[in-house]
Design a protein around this motif. Structure first.
Motif, PDB file in Angstrom:
ATOM      1  N   ASN A   1     -11.089   6.435  -3.588  1.00  0.00           N
ATOM      2  CA  ASN A   1      -9.738   5.554  -3.494  1.00  0.00           C
ATOM      3  C   ASN A   1      -9.060   5.772  -2.210  1.00  0.00           C
ATOM      4  O   ASN A   1      -8.844   4.589  -1.776  1.00  0.00           O
ATOM      5  CB  ASN A   1      -9.093   6.071  -4.755  1.00  0.00           C
ATOM      6  N   LEU A   2      -9.199   6.660  -1.721  1.00  0.00           N
ATOM      7  CA  LEU A   2      -8.333   6.996  -0.412  1.00  0.00           C
ATOM      8  C   LEU A   2      -9.241   6.336   0.707  1.00  0.00           C
ATOM      9  O   LEU A   2      -8.416   5.570   1.588  1.00  0.00           O
ATOM     10  CB  LEU A   2      -8.424   8.506  -0.137  1.00  0.00           C
ATOM     11  N   ALA A   3     -10.458   6.022   0.694  1.00  0.00           N
ATOM     12  CA  ALA A   3     -11.327   5.626   1.630  1.00  0.00           C
ATOM     13  C   ALA A   3     -10.928   3.979   1.673  1.00  0.00           C
ATOM     14  O   ALA A   3     -10.592   3.434   2.568  1.00  0.00           O
ATOM     15  CB  ALA A   3     -12.710   5.821   1.528  1.00  0.00           C
ATOM     16  N   TYR A   4     -10.819   3.448   0.383  1.00  0.00           N
ATOM     17  CA  TYR A   4     -10.834   2.127   0.304  1.00  0.00           C
ATOM     18  C   TYR A   4      -9.460   1.712   0.789  1.00  0.00           C
ATOM     19  O   TYR A   4      -9.130   0.740   1.389  1.00  0.00           O
ATOM     20  CB  TYR A   4     -11.151   1.737  -1.203  1.00  0.00           C
ATOM     21  N   LEU A   5      -8.216   2.502   0.153  1.00  0.00           N
ATOM     22  CA  LEU A   5      -6.909   2.250   0.574  1.00  0.00           C
ATOM     23  C   LEU A   5      -6.511   2.403   2.240  1.00  0.00           C
ATOM     24  O   LEU A   5      -6.045   1.734   2.663  1.00  0.00           O
ATOM     25  CB  LEU A   5      -5.919   2.846  -0.215  1.00  0.00           C
TER      26      LEU A   5
ATOM     27  N   GLU B   1      -8.683   1.649   4.585  1.00  0.00           N
ATOM     28  CA  GLU B   1      -9.115   0.626   5.259  1.00  0.00           C
ATOM     29  C   GLU B   1      -8.377  -0.602   4.820  1.00  0.00           C
ATOM     30  O   GLU B   1      -7.994  -1.214   5.764  1.00  0.00           O
ATOM     31  CB  GLU B   1     -10.614   0.510   4.745  1.00  0.00           C
ATOM     32  N   THR B   2      -8.007  -0.752   3.710  1.00  0.00           N
ATOM     33  CA  THR B   2      -7.343  -1.948   3.412  1.00  0.00           C
ATOM     34  C   THR B   2      -5.921  -1.973   4.000  1.00  0.00           C
ATOM     35  O   THR B   2      -5.361  -2.845   4.364  1.00  0.00           O
ATOM     36  CB  THR B   2      -7.302  -2.080   1.713  1.00  0.00           C
ATOM     37  N   LEU B   3      -5.199  -0.975   3.904  1.00  0.00           N
ATOM     38  CA  LEU B   3      -3.971  -0.732   4.254  1.00  0.00           C
ATOM     39  C   LEU B   3      -3.925  -0.584   5.656  1.00  0.00           C
ATOM     40  O   LEU B   3      -2.584  -0.540   6.183  1.00  0.00           O
ATOM     41  CB  LEU B   3      -2.921   0.123   3.525  1.00  0.00           C
ATOM     42  N   ALA B   4      -4.802  -0.177   6.578  1.00  0.00           N
ATOM     43  CA  ALA B   4      -5.020   0.094   7.827  1.00  0.00           C
ATOM     44  C   ALA B   4      -3.790   1.412   8.050  1.00  0.00           C
ATOM     45  O   ALA B   4      -3.068   1.118   8.928  1.00  0.00           O
ATOM     46  CB  ALA B   4      -4.580  -0.982   8.765  1.00  0.00           C
ATOM     47  N   VAL B   5      -3.894   2.351   7.379  1.00  0.00           N
ATOM     48  CA  VAL B   5      -3.107   3.421   7.397  1.00  0.00           C
ATOM     49  C   VAL B   5      -2.916   4.172   9.024  1.00  0.00           C
ATOM     50  O   VAL B   5      -1.980   4.322   9.443  1.00  0.00           O
ATOM     51  CB  VAL B   5      -3.474   4.610   6.255  1.00  0.00           C
ATOM     52  N   GLU B   6      -4.116   4.518   9.528  1.00  0.00           N
ATOM     53  CA  GLU B   6      -4.105   4.908  10.720  1.00  0.00           C
ATOM     54  C   GLU B   6      -3.567   4.005  12.040  1.00  0.00           C
ATOM     55  O   GLU B   6      -3.376   4.345  13.016  1.00  0.00           O
ATOM     56  CB  GLU B   6      -5.665   5.304  11.142  1.00  0.00           C
TER      57      GLU B   6
ATOM     58  N   ASP C   1       3.898   2.295   9.946  1.00  0.00           N
ATOM     59  CA  ASP C   1       4.948   2.092   8.951  1.00  0.00           C
ATOM     60  C   ASP C   1       4.215   2.455   7.553  1.00  0.00           C
ATOM     61  O   ASP C   1       5.012   2.443   6.439  1.00  0.00           O
ATOM     62  CB  ASP C   1       5.727   0.943   9.014  1.00  0.00           C
ATOM     63  N   VAL C   2       2.773   2.322   7.495  1.00  0.00           N
ATOM     64  CA  VAL C   2       2.183   2.563   6.224  1.00  0.00           C
ATOM     65  C   VAL C   2       1.830   3.980   6.341  1.00  0.00           C
ATOM     66  O   VAL C   2       1.183   4.453   7.031  1.00  0.00           O
ATOM     67  CB  VAL C   2       0.846   1.886   6.142  1.00  0.00           C
ATOM     68  N   ILE C   3       2.528   4.769   5.186  1.00  0.00           N
ATOM     69  CA  ILE C   3       2.254   6.152   5.037  1.00  0.00           C
ATOM     70  C   ILE C   3       1.418   6.689   3.948  1.00  0.00           C
ATOM     71  O   ILE C   3       1.667   5.848   2.794  1.00  0.00           O
ATOM     72  CB  ILE C   3       3.762   6.782   4.864  1.00  0.00           C
ATOM     73  N   ARG C   4       0.524   7.551   4.290  1.00  0.00           N
ATOM     74  CA  ARG C   4      -0.188   8.153   3.075  1.00  0.00           C
ATOM     75  C   ARG C   4       0.044   9.549   3.180  1.00  0.00           C
ATOM     76  O   ARG C   4       0.026  10.376   4.089  1.00  0.00           O
ATOM     77  CB  ARG C   4      -1.594   8.157   3.356  1.00  0.00           C
ATOM     78  N   LEU C   5       0.676   9.973   1.953  1.00  0.00           N
ATOM     79  CA  LEU C   5       1.157  11.675   1.875  1.00  0.00           C
ATOM     80  C   LEU C   5       0.287  12.202   0.740  1.00  0.00           C
ATOM     81  O   LEU C   5       0.194  11.809  -0.248  1.00  0.00           O
ATOM     82  CB  LEU C   5       2.515  11.534   1.294  1.00  0.00           C
TER      83      LEU C   5
ATOM     84  N   ARG D   1      -3.718  19.669  -8.877  1.00  0.00           N
ATOM     85  CA  ARG D   1      -4.593  18.389  -8.796  1.00  0.00           C
ATOM     86  C   ARG D   1      -4.342  17.581  -7.612  1.00  0.00           C
ATOM     87  O   ARG D   1      -3.108  17.332  -7.436  1.00  0.00           O
ATOM     88  CB  ARG D   1      -4.354  17.717 -10.185  1.00  0.00           C
ATOM     89  N   LYS D   2      -5.247  17.001  -6.966  1.00  0.00           N
ATOM     90  CA  LYS D   2      -5.032  16.532  -5.644  1.00  0.00           C
ATOM     91  C   LYS D   2      -4.514  15.090  -5.882  1.00  0.00           C
ATOM     92  O   LYS D   2      -4.972  14.545  -6.679  1.00  0.00           O
ATOM     93  CB  LYS D   2      -6.272  16.420  -4.777  1.00  0.00           C
ATOM     94  N   MET D   3      -3.562  14.597  -5.094  1.00  0.00           N
ATOM     95  CA  MET D   3      -3.026  13.343  -5.401  1.00  0.00           C
ATOM     96  C   MET D   3      -2.600  12.720  -3.974  1.00  0.00           C
ATOM     97  O   MET D   3      -2.620  13.487  -3.005  1.00  0.00           O
ATOM     98  CB  MET D   3      -1.548  13.478  -6.091  1.00  0.00           C
ATOM     99  N   ALA D   4      -2.391  11.596  -3.823  1.00  0.00           N
ATOM    100  CA  ALA D   4      -1.818  10.756  -2.666  1.00  0.00           C
ATOM    101  C   ALA D   4      -0.833   9.778  -2.898  1.00  0.00           C
ATOM    102  O   ALA D   4      -1.043   8.995  -4.000  1.00  0.00           O
ATOM    103  CB  ALA D   4      -3.155  10.410  -1.884  1.00  0.00           C
ATOM    104  N   LEU D   5       0.157   9.720  -2.204  1.00  0.00           N
ATOM    105  CA  LEU D   5       1.074   8.653  -2.256  1.00  0.00           C
ATOM    106  C   LEU D   5       1.028   7.486  -1.018  1.00  0.00           C
ATOM    107  O   LEU D   5       0.679   8.103   0.048  1.00  0.00           O
ATOM    108  CB  LEU D   5       2.669   9.244  -2.152  1.00  0.00           C
ATOM    109  N   PHE D   6       1.154   6.477  -1.259  1.00  0.00           N
ATOM    110  CA  PHE D   6       1.037   5.380  -0.319  1.00  0.00           C
ATOM    111  C   PHE D   6       2.207   4.630  -0.359  1.00  0.00           C
ATOM    112  O   PHE D   6       2.552   3.991  -1.577  1.00  0.00           O
ATOM    113  CB  PHE D   6      -0.259   4.443  -0.589  1.00  0.00           C
TER     114      PHE D   6
END
Length: 485
Positions: free
Chosen positions: A15-19, A21-26, A30-34, A41-46
């Motif tokens: 899921n992280l890999a797809y998001l 790429e899709t959201l161009a996090v790097e 202003d697109v933040i992945r936390l 349990r590992k989680m991520a906030l977009f």
């Protein structure tokens, strides 16, 4: 072409890999992945920086921080949604593309390892100004709030005035890339469902990548007849105006990013109404309406008529011969009119682009150059400036900005036809104008109703601002489900 739906995986890394790429996090700052870990349990906030409400997200993170591993060991999704995330606007989805589109619209996405759905938390805020009275639709006495650029604020301002159980706010998205939020608003017990469906179908058929001009782009798609200068919908920035039209059976369309709401369908006469008429006693409102009608129709006809009588003085009785120019001038009258019409438009555009601090200086320059020097050098005559000023006052007195611009084009057309074909040109131009307006329709409603086709009761309400207690019937042309007020 239909794309394959990308499902949310139970593996967080996929899921992280797809998001990413899709959201161009790097690539987008202003697109933040936390990346976080709660209850082992590992989680991520977009989220998008600037859209997320920091205080709400901080509160939710503090709640999640207190969770133990046992609390999320069984049915973690259901427990997070219904127990451990104390927030109102929350939902789950198994579509990763929807997750990406939702994050770009402002909400925050929570992706949890071992869960095959993402949690969408609508804790967003937009940069917005406070509701202020619109510049175009000012009233002496009345509400001072107006629509803003945030669609949720606009729907709230409308619902504040209509607490009807059948008030409907139907959400749509338009634009393949922009994903612009659009809301179709109507009162279900009043509005004709055929008209409502026409509006919704017209919006649903819009196929474009974005709506850069918001409600104006929507209007051009749904109204058709692109080269027709006359507006087939009405714009308003006043919540009370939108509410009064909803009570009549109209449909109101809100577009995110615009402070103007679209009212449909409308007739020619709707564009000549103003809230000021209903903020005074009926007799005063009727007088204001007559003055406005006089000003609007003068803006269309006064210049062509004056030119016609000037070039054909035999059409006037001897007592009115004084209206002609005392001096012929060095330039033909029709050229003078074209010069001053174009000059007035230049002045209007210059006023729009001039900073407020320099607006007074611009007015002085315009008055000296156009009013004084132009007459002294023989470029214009005094009468031309006088009658053009009267026409300009009528243009500015028109409540609908779009209608005033359309009437200006008609005035130019009548002037040219009168100059070329004399009396016959004026008569032909008027006939073509009336026939053109009579053939127009707004979502199936005749544009000139109740004048054409004629309805005595409705036309009386157009001419006279009737007392509200006597307006016990809704407009017939809307075919409302509940015709009685």
């Amino acid at each position: 072409m239909n794309q394959t739906k990308k499902m949310v995986s139970t593996k967080l890394e996929e899921n992280l890999a797809y998001l990413n790429e899709t959201l161009a996090v790097e690539k987008s700052f202003d697109v933040i992945r936390l990346d976080v870990e709660y209850a082992k349990r590992k989680m991520a906030l977009f989220l998008i920086d600037g859209f997320a409400k920091d205080d709400i997200l901080l509160f939710l993170m503090k709640v999640l921080l207190k969770l133990s591993e046992e609390q999320l060991s069984d049915e973690p999704l259901e427990k997070l949604l219904k127990t451990y995330i104390p927030y109102i606007e929350i939902e789950a989805t198994d579509d990763l593309d929807k997750v990406a589109d939702t994050v770009l619209a402002g909400p925050t996405a929570l992706v949890v390892d071992g869960v095959n759905k993402a949690i969408l938390i609508d804790a967003r805020t937009y940069p917005v100004r406070g509701p202020q009275e619109p510049d175009i639709e000012r009233v002496v006495r009345g509400a001072r709030d107006g629509f803003v650029e945030t669609i949720v604020f606009n729907t709230a301002l409308t619902r504040r005035r209509i607490r009807d159980r059948t008030l409907r706010m139907e959400y749509m998205q338009v634009g393949r890339r922009s994903k612009t939020d659009v809301v179709v608003c109507y009162i279900d017990d009043i509005a004709n469902h055929e008209i409502v469906q026409k509006v919704k179908d017209s919006i649903a058929k819009i196929d474009t990548d974005g709506l850069p001009m918001a409600e104006k782009t929507i209007e051009e798609f749904i109204s058709g007849r692109h080269w027709n200068p006359y507006p087939t919908v009405r714009y308003t920035e006043r919540p009370d105006t939108a509410a009064s039209h909803l009570y009549e059976g109209h449909v109101v369309v809100f577009v995110d990013g615009s402070p103007s709401a679209i009212i449909a369908p409308t007739t020619f006469w709707h564009h000549l109404q103003h809230a000021e008429e209903y903020r005074n006693k009926p007799i005063i409102g009727a007088y204001l309406r007559w003055v406005r009608f006089l000003a609007v129709f003068a803006s269309v006809f006064i210049l062509p008529l004056w030119y016609l009588f000037t070039t054909n003085p035999e059409l006037l009785p001897s007592t009115l011969r004084f209206i002609g120019p005392n001096e012929e001038g060095n330039i033909p009258l029709i050229i003078q009119f074209l010069i001053i019409e174009i000059g007035l438009d230049m002045l209007r555009m210059a006023a729009i682009h001039t900073p407020s601090a320099l607006a007074t200086a611009l007015g002085l320059v315009a008055a000296l150059m156009i009013g004084g020097v132009a007459v002294e050098v023989g470029l214009l005559t005094n009468e031309v400036i006088l009658y053009l000023s009267l026409a300009a006052i009528g243009t500015f007195a028109t409540p609908s900005y779009e209608l005033s611009l359309a009437n200006r084009l008609v005035r130019l057309m009548l002037l040219l036809l009168t100059a070329i074909f004399n009396l016959y040109g004026f008569i032909i131009g008027m006939t073509v104008w009336i026939v053109f307006l009579s053939r127009m329709k707004s979502f199936g409603v005749p544009y000139m109703w109740p004048f054409i086709p004629f309805s005595y009761r409705a036309f009386r309400d157009v001419l006279v601002r009737s007392p509200i207690p006597l307006k016990n019937r809704r407009p017939k042309f809307l075919h409302p489900k509940d015709p009685d007020r």
